[in-house]
Design a protein around this motif. Structure first.
Motif, PDB file in Angstrom:
ATOM      1  N   UNK B 126       0.837  -1.209   0.000  1.00 25.25           N
ATOM      2  CA  UNK B 126       0.000   0.000   0.000  1.00 25.25           C
ATOM      3  C   UNK B 126       0.868   1.253   0.000  1.00 25.25           C
ATOM      4  N   UNK B 127       1.962   1.214   0.761  1.00 28.77           N
ATOM      5  CA  UNK B 127       2.863   2.368   0.796  1.00 28.77           C
ATOM      6  C   UNK B 127       3.461   2.621  -0.581  1.00 28.77           C
ATOM      7  N   UNK B 129       2.131   1.978  -3.412  1.00 31.41           N
ATOM      8  CA  UNK B 129       1.074   2.537  -4.267  1.00 31.41           C
ATOM      9  C   UNK B 129       0.664   3.936  -3.809  1.00 31.41           C
ATOM     10  N   UNK B 130       1.053   4.313  -2.608  1.00 29.52           N
ATOM     11  CA  UNK B 130       0.673   5.622  -2.075  1.00 29.52           C
ATOM     12  C   UNK B 130      -0.784   5.675  -1.673  1.00 29.52           C
ATOM     13  N   UNK B 131      -1.267   4.619  -1.021  1.00 29.35           N
ATOM     14  CA  UNK B 131      -2.689   4.504  -0.775  1.00 29.35           C
ATOM     15  C   UNK B 131      -2.931   3.901   0.607  1.00 29.35           C
ATOM     16  N   UNK B 132      -4.003   4.357   1.270  1.00 26.31           N
ATOM     17  CA  UNK B 132      -4.405   3.731   2.518  1.00 26.31           C
ATOM     18  C   UNK B 132      -5.095   2.403   2.219  1.00 26.31           C
ATOM     19  N   UNK B 133      -4.937   1.431   3.098  1.00 28.27           N
ATOM     20  CA  UNK B 133      -5.669   0.169   2.935  1.00 28.27           C
ATOM     21  C   UNK B 133      -7.150   0.342   3.247  1.00 28.27           C
ATOM     22  N   UNK B 237      -7.558   4.734  -5.077  1.00 26.06           N
ATOM     23  CA  UNK B 237      -7.011   6.054  -4.731  1.00 26.06           C
ATOM     24  C   UNK B 237      -5.509   6.140  -5.007  1.00 26.06           C
ATOM     25  N   UNK B 238      -4.916   5.027  -5.445  1.00 29.92           N
ATOM     26  CA  UNK B 238      -3.466   5.027  -5.681  1.00 29.92           C
ATOM     27  C   UNK B 238      -3.084   6.106  -6.679  1.00 29.92           C
ATOM     28  N   UNK B 239      -1.934   6.678  -6.480  1.00 33.46           N
ATOM     29  CA  UNK B 239      -1.460   7.763  -7.337  1.00 33.46           C
ATOM     30  C   UNK B 239      -1.491   7.364  -8.801  1.00 33.46           C
TER      31      UNK B 239
END
Lengths: 264, 264
Positions: B126-127, B129-133, B237-239
């Motif tokens: 997740x980190x 991808x830049x996204x919260x789980x 929501x990933x960048x």
């Protein structure tokens, strides 16, 4: 990135014990200009960033002492001044805790953002109990769910119970009775359960029992937020379950698995 | 504990990057007499235990190079000699990886055992991808599930999908096509999905897509085990999803969120 370009690093501060920070988190803190500190983060973490300006931005359990929008503006403002802003969040920043909204806001604002992972408190709770979250004799996985929903609705506890997985319930202590009562309509009353307050910190306390007893045990022991509620047969492997004398007692952080075993 | 009483510490070695070890893990490794090393642990970790005897006990993906029972006997034997045995496991030791069985065996044998938590690879994925789980606009939690079951059965994918939670699927790459096909019978084909191989290590590679496309994208990019498959709207929501040009490309570890944003 040029020398004067600011950025924000979302740092996972872990469950409390500073030794559960990652090496990366410690390095990032040492290079921070500004540290924004959540309520659930061990305040002693600031010793790792003695050079930084520290701003407390806690908003515990719905009482919004610092509105989310203000926190987001604060991060952007300092980053735009070319500063390295560390946003320290309890547990792992990417599990609950609104990192999703903060990442989106920072991206919209064109602010560079990085993420440093950490230990979420359910893992620390399992370590305190001496138990795997996913013993393969019992389940195929674990569900991390928050009982604190934005619209005051409930997660679909029946659907969660139907998966047969270990449940790790965050922010459920304010309604542990109704939560267990709902789960009991889908799972046997005898399903093992545990509550671990302040998991992974010096103040850790825990009780073990079943879905039918755990709420009463936790209340009797005076356990409240912040705590993790664990439910499932994998949890029944906890050392304290093997020791009926200790099963319903409260265990402090100092009670190692070995000590529990010796008491048997 | 007397001076010559041995013990076993289950140490979570995290997803690969040694900087993602906890401070506690580093301290424990520095005091180890023997280190038992799994295949998925970064072998460079032994630099943190230069004084220790290192034994590789990998048993990757079912090919049992070292049987579980032998590993358990090995730990007991060294601990009984009064040595401090560190059992290093990838990710967090308490999520998959048979810690439950090892804890039970050590307890039965009367060997003292401690646990040090760490970062599980889905958090690192997740980190990357830049996204919260668990972005709260999208879900109330996340399910960590293994696709690799002892009896070669399948998890109940329909029940998992019915929860509406983010799915973090471990050990699913060997049958990603059938897995996605099954999930598509319960979730929209357009549900965001991602695959991150070697999450949280220098070799990290990732692709993003949907339930309908991710298996083909992952195969086309040559991604295989070990990898995490993430499914759910929080992952959208990933960048890289905000950047249609990059959406179906392969991103190396070096592609920061900022770089992805700049390419847009």
């Amino acid at each position: 990135m040029t020398g004067n370009e600011g950025k924000v690093t979302l740092v996972s501060a872990g469950p409390g014990d500073l030794d559960l920070l990652t090496l990366k988190a410690a390095k990032v803190l040492a290079s921070a200009d500004v540290v924004l500190l959540d309520d659930l983060v061990n305040p002693e973490i600031v010793a790792l960033a003695p050079q930084a300006r520290v701003i407390r931005v806690g908003k515990r359990g719905g009482c919004r002492s610092t509105p989310q929008a203000f926190i987001e503006r604060l991060m952007q403002r300092y980053a735009r001044r070319g500063l390295h802003v560390v946003r320290a969040k309890g547990g792992d920043a990417l599990l609950f805790g609104r990192a999703g909204e903060e990442l989106a806001a920072l991206r919209r604002a064109g602010v560079r953002v990085e993420i440093v992972n950490g230990v979420s408190s359910a893992f620390a709770a399992a370590a305190g109990l001496g138990v795997s979250l996913t013993h393969r004799d019992h389940c195929q996985g674990v569900i991390f769910v928050t009982a604190h929903l934005r619209d005051h609705s409930e997660p679909d506890w029946h659907a969660l119970a139907a998966t047969g997985m270990t449940l790790a319930i965050y922010m459920g202590m304010s309604r542990i009775e109704s939560l267990c009562a709902t789960l009991v309509s889908a799972l046997p009353t005898t399903t093992p359960a545990a509550v671990v307050q302040w998991a992974g910190s010096a103040n850790e306390r825990r009780v073990t029992g079943t879905l039918g007893t755990i709420a009463a045990h936790a209340r009797a022991a005076g356990l409240g937020s912040p705590a993790i509620i664990l439910v499932g047969h994998a949890i029944g492997e906890a050392a304290s379950f093997a020791n009926s004398a200790a099963s319903f007692g409260v265990h402090s952080h100092e009670s190692s698995i070995e000590e529990l075993r010796r008491r048997a």
